[in-house]
Design a protein around this motif. Sequence first.
Motif, short mmCIF file in Angstrom:
data_model
loop_
_atom_site.label_atom_id
_atom_site.label_comp_id
_atom_site.label_asym_id
_atom_site.label_seq_id
_atom_site.Cartn_x
_atom_site.Cartn_y
_atom_site.Cartn_z
N PHE A 99 -93.93 6.24 -54.66
CA PHE A 99 -95.13 5.62 -55.23
C PHE A 99 -96.20 5.43 -54.17
O PHE A 99 -95.93 4.98 -53.05
CB PHE A 99 -94.80 4.26 -55.86
N SER A 100 -97.46 5.76 -54.54
CA SER A 100 -98.61 5.68 -53.63
C SER A 100 -99.64 4.68 -54.17
O SER A 100 -100.13 4.83 -55.29
CB SER A 100 -99.24 7.07 -53.49
N HIS A 101 -99.95 3.65 -53.38
CA HIS A 101 -100.87 2.59 -53.82
C HIS A 101 -102.33 3.03 -53.75
O HIS A 101 -102.68 4.03 -53.12
CB HIS A 101 -100.66 1.33 -52.98
N GLY A 102 -103.20 2.25 -54.38
CA GLY A 102 -104.63 2.53 -54.38
C GLY A 102 -105.36 1.88 -53.22
O GLY A 102 -104.75 1.26 -52.34
N LEU A 103 -106.68 2.03 -53.19
CA LEU A 103 -107.50 1.38 -52.18
C LEU A 103 -107.28 -0.13 -52.23
O LEU A 103 -107.16 -0.71 -53.31
CB LEU A 103 -108.99 1.66 -52.40
N LEU A 104 -107.22 -0.75 -51.05
CA LEU A 104 -107.00 -2.19 -50.93
C LEU A 104 -105.67 -2.60 -51.55
O LEU A 104 -105.50 -3.73 -52.01
CB LEU A 104 -108.15 -2.98 -51.55
N GLY A 105 -104.71 -1.68 -51.56
CA GLY A 105 -103.39 -1.98 -52.06
C GLY A 105 -102.41 -2.25 -50.93
O GLY A 105 -102.78 -2.38 -49.77
N SER A 106 -101.14 -2.31 -51.28
CA SER A 106 -100.08 -2.51 -50.30
C SER A 106 -98.76 -2.16 -50.98
O SER A 106 -98.72 -1.85 -52.18
CB SER A 106 -100.04 -3.97 -49.82
N CYS A 107 -97.67 -2.24 -50.24
CA CYS A 107 -96.36 -1.95 -50.85
C CYS A 107 -95.88 -3.10 -51.73
O CYS A 107 -94.87 -2.97 -52.40
CB CYS A 107 -95.33 -1.61 -49.77
N GLU A 108 -96.60 -4.23 -51.72
CA GLU A 108 -96.24 -5.35 -52.61
C GLU A 108 -97.05 -5.37 -53.89
O GLU A 108 -96.58 -5.85 -54.92
CB GLU A 108 -96.47 -6.70 -51.90
N MET A 109 -98.30 -4.89 -53.85
CA MET A 109 -99.24 -5.13 -54.94
C MET A 109 -98.95 -4.33 -56.22
O MET A 109 -99.68 -4.46 -57.20
CB MET A 109 -100.66 -4.85 -54.48
N TYR A 110 -97.89 -3.53 -56.21
CA TYR A 110 -97.47 -2.81 -57.43
C TYR A 110 -96.02 -3.15 -57.75
O TYR A 110 -95.29 -2.34 -58.32
CB TYR A 110 -97.66 -1.30 -57.25
N THR A 111 -95.61 -4.37 -57.39
CA THR A 111 -94.23 -4.79 -57.61
C THR A 111 -93.84 -4.69 -59.09
O THR A 111 -92.75 -4.25 -59.42
CB THR A 111 -94.04 -6.23 -57.10
N GLN A 112 -94.75 -5.07 -60.00
CA GLN A 112 -94.40 -5.04 -61.41
C GLN A 112 -94.13 -3.61 -61.90
O GLN A 112 -93.14 -3.36 -62.57
CB GLN A 112 -95.50 -5.69 -62.26
N THR A 113 -95.00 -2.69 -61.55
CA THR A 113 -94.80 -1.29 -61.95
C THR A 113 -93.50 -0.75 -61.36
O THR A 113 -92.72 -0.08 -62.04
CB THR A 113 -95.98 -0.43 -61.50
N CYS A 114 -93.27 -1.04 -60.09
CA CYS A 114 -92.05 -0.54 -59.43
C CYS A 114 -90.79 -1.18 -60.00
O CYS A 114 -89.76 -0.52 -60.14
CB CYS A 114 -92.14 -0.77 -57.92
N ARG A 115 -90.87 -2.47 -60.35
CA ARG A 115 -89.73 -3.13 -61.02
C ARG A 115 -89.46 -2.48 -62.37
O ARG A 115 -88.30 -2.29 -62.76
CB ARG A 115 -90.03 -4.61 -61.23
N GLU A 116 -90.52 -2.19 -63.11
CA GLU A 116 -90.36 -1.55 -64.42
C GLU A 116 -89.57 -0.25 -64.29
O GLU A 116 -88.63 0.02 -65.03
CB GLU A 116 -91.73 -1.26 -65.04
N ILE A 117 -90.00 0.57 -63.32
CA ILE A 117 -89.35 1.87 -63.13
C ILE A 117 -87.90 1.69 -62.70
O ILE A 117 -86.98 2.34 -63.22
CB ILE A 117 -90.13 2.70 -62.11
N ALA A 118 -87.68 0.77 -61.75
CA ALA A 118 -86.31 0.55 -61.25
C ALA A 118 -85.39 0.01 -62.34
O ALA A 118 -84.19 0.33 -62.37
CB ALA A 118 -86.35 -0.41 -60.06
N SER A 119 -85.94 -0.80 -63.25
CA SER A 119 -85.11 -1.37 -64.32
C SER A 119 -84.63 -0.31 -65.31
O SER A 119 -83.74 -0.56 -66.12
CB SER A 119 -85.89 -2.46 -65.07
N LEU A 120 -85.22 0.89 -65.24
CA LEU A 120 -84.81 2.00 -66.09
C LEU A 120 -83.77 2.89 -65.41
O LEU A 120 -83.34 3.89 -65.98
CB LEU A 120 -86.03 2.85 -66.46
#
Length: 376
Positions: free
Chosen positions: A131-152
Amino acid sequence: VFAGQLHSTNSSFTMPGVAAGAATVGCCLVGGVYGWARWGLGPRNLPATSGKLPVASRLQRIAGGTQAQIFYPAAPDAKPSERQYMPRTKAEGLGALAGKLGKIVAPTLMHGTSPTLQGEPAETKLPVVVFSHGLLGSCEMYTQTCREIASLGYMVVALEHEDSSAFIAFDAKGQPILYDPLPDGGDNSKCVALRMPKLRQRANELSTAVDWIRSGGAGVEATDLLIAGHSFGAAGVVVALDMLPPGTFKGAILYDMWSAPLAEEVLVKKMPSHTPTVNILGEEFGVHCGDTVRARRIKLFGGTSVPDVYIDGAKHHEFSDFPFLVPEFMYKNRSVTRAASAEITRVALESFSAGKAVTQDQLLRIPNVRATPYPQ
């Protein structure tokens, strides 16, 4: 209590013409707002995942590459995380971009432990999404999306890019890499000239992550490799698909891509047919994007089989965690966006894992999902 202590211990806090009781009430109101912000907002408000599997995460530096947060289905003995959602030094780095007040507000909004577990992966073999974050992002700021994917049932390796596009990152020596606010407004050619080298750096960082995953660095055997990104990160995914060998990834998901930085030679090649891809937009970018952005997307997707859809009412930032860290009235559509995005993601991943492409009709059956309008 705090206000009372101030009045009793320090006469300088006695306000001429203002009753002590009124001053106390004022202090209590300020304290109440602070308490609400610190304990009522933040990562604890990230919604439950739609997948059934519990999710753990850890921070790990990719050998020869960037820092990453890795999400995965958790083993049965996993425990609640004791790690902060975001280290204070990083939260202050984010806040610093908004001035002195931001340095106070940002750590307050980011306060709280990670909403994931800590422990080992449930399986030794897993499909892996980079996963690649957007401008002004970080490896934390997409935790919800990454959790969603991991839960699958997937492992997600969320990079923290070192191209000066994160709000702050740290290199292998612990030195800060600050956000570079490139003056890329106005003429789009200037945006391409300034941002395209950053996208190529991102593609190289993604390539390093792929090699590391394949070598077992993530701690599991990757049964499949997939890729996803948001905004500038989605543009980086397009560049990576162009640079890396065909067949590197089994599928790609583009979340509300910012296409302005993509060079003409990338656009005219079209999306590669060797990698099934889904393009998800918010209404903000999908419908009200302006003629220049629309023309660039037509160059990239026109004549391809890539499903191109948008989510009703969705704003650009609603694909990140930010809308759930602040009061709900600021992003009233956040739950609609999250639910639709999660379902599109589920459909896409299931199809990719089965070796199939996703069709537009599949996605249009999802509530609040519409076909992106383009002029004929």
